[in-house]
Write an enzyme that holds these catalytic residues in place. Structure first.
Site, PDB file in Angstrom:
ATOM      1  N   SER A 166      -5.201  -0.357  -0.334  1.00  0.00           N
ATOM      2  CA  SER A 166      -4.097   0.239  -1.070  1.00  0.00           C
ATOM      3  C   SER A 166      -4.357   1.727  -1.318  1.00  0.00           C
ATOM      4  O   SER A 166      -4.477   2.497  -0.364  1.00  0.00           O
ATOM      5  CB  SER A 166      -3.866  -0.537  -2.373  1.00  0.00           C
ATOM      6  OG  SER A 166      -2.615  -0.234  -2.929  1.00  0.00           O
ATOM      7  N   ASP A 267       4.293  -7.338   2.462  1.00  0.00           N
ATOM      8  CA  ASP A 267       3.897  -6.210   1.619  1.00  0.00           C
ATOM      9  C   ASP A 267       4.983  -5.135   1.624  1.00  0.00           C
ATOM     10  O   ASP A 267       5.495  -4.756   2.687  1.00  0.00           O
ATOM     11  CB  ASP A 267       2.586  -5.632   2.168  1.00  0.00           C
ATOM     12  CG  ASP A 267       1.987  -4.561   1.274  1.00  0.00           C
ATOM     13  OD1 ASP A 267       2.569  -4.248   0.222  1.00  0.00           O
ATOM     14  OD2 ASP A 267       0.918  -4.031   1.648  1.00  0.00           O
TER      15      ASP A 267
END
Length: 324
Positions: A166, A267
């Site tokens: 991330s 995602d």
């Protein structure tokens, strides 16, 4: 993000919210900060006979304050790859010392047979970007300087990797770019880079974002970036979050030989990871590039569920990447 909500403290004084990312972080007028999603810290396990992995905490720098948790498989026979890892959390929460990442690396290291240096960099808003980038570069320099006994005795400086999930995946890109233009101690080179569900963004959509993302999602990603780097030239088109953004150098200059970009089908920033893979592929960079996608999974599923079937699948692929 601003709010006029007031709260009465135990001392009877009042404070109000000056900025927030709802459910993630709240900053109050008295300087206190709440991070509701922060996983609790846990100690390292240096001498736990039941664990196949040893871990310990070390100080990289006292000014600024940078530390790390080191992980080492027990009874290593050969010199091992070294993975310098930058945790996720939007640059404003999570920790190398949290239960979430500690459990993940106990699983990961036992299977990947590698040394991990999980970096505790400074967080926004107390330390806005680019502080985290500087801390992570300092940490890579520290690893390359080879002063730590675990690295001296068990690490292979010819096999240094950088990795992150991330926000940490974003950091990997920025550190790899810096490694392409600045030397590291002992003429150490970064062999490979692992970007897991990396956070990139821009003022314009890429891939299928125009179809998949709601305006509220777009606003959230922009809000996160503006929260952690309020002085960023160009905002969400700053070169640190948009690799094709304002004054961004060519990706041909990435300072590593191999790279794997990992994305998850469900995602919200999946399109950005695929986009990044495509622009690196077209950049003229001479390294070996791979895209790994797991359908049906959400953001950083492997960090939350390293023992799951798909978590294990990704860990095995990354273990292979570290030993190719």
């Amino acid at each position: 993000m601003a709010s006029t909500t007031t709260t009465t403290t135990t001392t009877g004084t009042t404070k109000h919210i000056i900025s927030e990312l709802p459910t993630y972080i709240t900053v109050y007028s008295d300087g206190t900060i709440e991070r509701p999603r922060q996983a609790p810290p846990v100690p390292p396990n240096l001498d736990d006979p039941t664990s196949p992995v040893s871990s310990k905490d070390i100080t990289i720098s006292q000014n600024p304050n940078i530390s790390a948790r080191l992980y080492l498989p027990k009874n290593p026979i050969h010199k091992l790859p070294i993975l310098v890892f930058f945790h996720g959390g939007g640059f404003f929460f999570e920790s190398a010392f949290s239960k979430l990442y500690h459990q993940h690396f106990n699983t990961f290291v036992s299977q990947a047979n590698t040394i991990v240096v999980s970096v505790e960099y400074r967080l926004a808003p107390e330390h806005p970007l680019p502080a985290a980038y500087h801390d992570c570069w300092t940490s890579l320099q520290w690893v390359a300087s080879n002063q730590e006994p675990w690295l001296i005795n068990h690490g292979d400086l010819n096999r240094i990797f950088i990795g992150g999930d991330s926000a940490g995946g974003n950091i990997v890109h920025n550190i790899a770019m810096r490694a392409g233009s600045e030397p590291l101690p002992n003429d150490v080179k970064v062999l490979g880079a692992i970007l897991q569900h990396p956070f990139f963004y821009s003022s314009y959509p890429v891939g299928l974002e125009g179809v998949k993302l709601k305006s509220s999602d777009h606003d959230f990603y922009c809000s996160v970036w503006n929260f952690v780097y309020p002085s960023a030239p160009g905002g969400v088109d700053n070169l640190h979050v948009n690799p094709l953004g304002l004054e961004a150098p060519s990706l041909e200059g990435l300072g590593c030989e191999r790279m794997i970009v990992c994305v998850a089908g469900n995602d919200g920033i999946r399109e950005r990871g695929v986009w990044y893979y495509e622009i690196v592929k077209k950049s003229g960079w001479k390294g070996k590039l791979e895209l790994f996608e797991q359908e049906g999974e959400d953001h950083v599923y492997h960090i939350f569920y390293p023992e799951s079937e798909n978590g294990q699948k990704l860990i095995k692929r990354l273990a292979s990447f570290l030993h190719e």
